[in-house]
Write a protein that holds these residues in place. Structure first.
Motif, short mmCIF file in Angstrom:
data_model
loop_
_atom_site.label_atom_id
_atom_site.label_comp_id
_atom_site.label_asym_id
_atom_site.label_seq_id
_atom_site.Cartn_x
_atom_site.Cartn_y
_atom_site.Cartn_z
N LYS A 177 3.27 -14.11 -3.92
CA LYS A 177 3.47 -14.93 -2.72
C LYS A 177 4.09 -14.08 -1.63
O LYS A 177 5.00 -13.29 -1.87
CB LYS A 177 4.38 -16.10 -3.07
N GLY A 178 3.56 -14.22 -0.41
CA GLY A 178 4.08 -13.50 0.75
C GLY A 178 3.38 -12.20 1.04
O GLY A 178 3.52 -11.65 2.13
N ARG A 179 2.61 -11.67 0.08
CA ARG A 179 1.86 -10.44 0.34
C ARG A 179 0.66 -10.77 1.22
O ARG A 179 0.14 -11.88 1.20
CB ARG A 179 1.41 -9.78 -0.96
N SER A 180 0.23 -9.81 2.00
CA SER A 180 -0.93 -9.97 2.86
C SER A 180 -2.19 -9.52 2.12
O SER A 180 -2.13 -8.62 1.28
CB SER A 180 -0.78 -9.12 4.12
N ILE A 181 -3.30 -10.15 2.44
CA ILE A 181 -4.59 -9.77 1.89
C ILE A 181 -5.50 -9.42 3.05
O ILE A 181 -5.61 -10.17 4.03
CB ILE A 181 -5.19 -10.90 1.05
N THR A 182 -6.14 -8.24 2.95
CA THR A 182 -7.10 -7.80 3.95
C THR A 182 -8.38 -7.38 3.24
O THR A 182 -8.42 -7.26 2.02
CB THR A 182 -6.56 -6.62 4.78
N ALA A 183 -9.43 -7.16 4.01
CA ALA A 183 -10.71 -6.77 3.43
C ALA A 183 -11.44 -5.82 4.36
O ALA A 183 -11.18 -5.79 5.57
CB ALA A 183 -11.57 -8.02 3.19
N THR A 184 -12.36 -5.07 3.79
CA THR A 184 -13.29 -4.26 4.57
C THR A 184 -14.70 -4.60 4.09
O THR A 184 -14.89 -5.05 2.97
CB THR A 184 -13.07 -2.74 4.39
N ALA A 185 -15.67 -4.38 4.95
CA ALA A 185 -17.07 -4.58 4.60
C ALA A 185 -17.81 -3.26 4.76
O ALA A 185 -17.58 -2.53 5.73
CB ALA A 185 -17.70 -5.63 5.52
N THR A 186 -18.65 -2.95 3.79
CA THR A 186 -19.43 -1.71 3.83
C THR A 186 -20.90 -2.06 3.75
O THR A 186 -21.32 -2.81 2.86
CB THR A 186 -19.04 -0.79 2.66
#
Length: 69
Positions: free
Chosen positions: A44-53
């Motif tokens: 809880k509290g962590r950030s989630i990010t993503a990349t697309a290839t």
């Protein structure tokens, strides 16, 4: 291919911890609907990010972040 990452907070470093990936195919407009569940719990509290290839190996910038709740 969409790759997901967990980060300690809303500030860099982005992409600190790889948490999984999902292969997707977009429609003619570049849109896709999908779901993703991590194999391990994200605190809880962590950030989630993503990349697309894309199929040519070009990778996007990191996405806007979402915070784990």
């Amino acid at each position: 291919m969409i790759r997901f990452f967990s980060n300690p907070s809303a500030v860099p470093p982005e992409g600190e911890r790889f948490i999984g990936q999902r292969s997707v195919t977009t429609n003619a407009n570049g849109n896709v609907a999908f779901s993703f569940t991590t194999a391990a719990q994200v605190s809880k509290g962590r950030s989630i990010t993503a990349t697309a290839t894309n199929r040519n190996g070009n990778t996007s910038e990191f996405s806007a972040l979402k915070t784990a709740t």
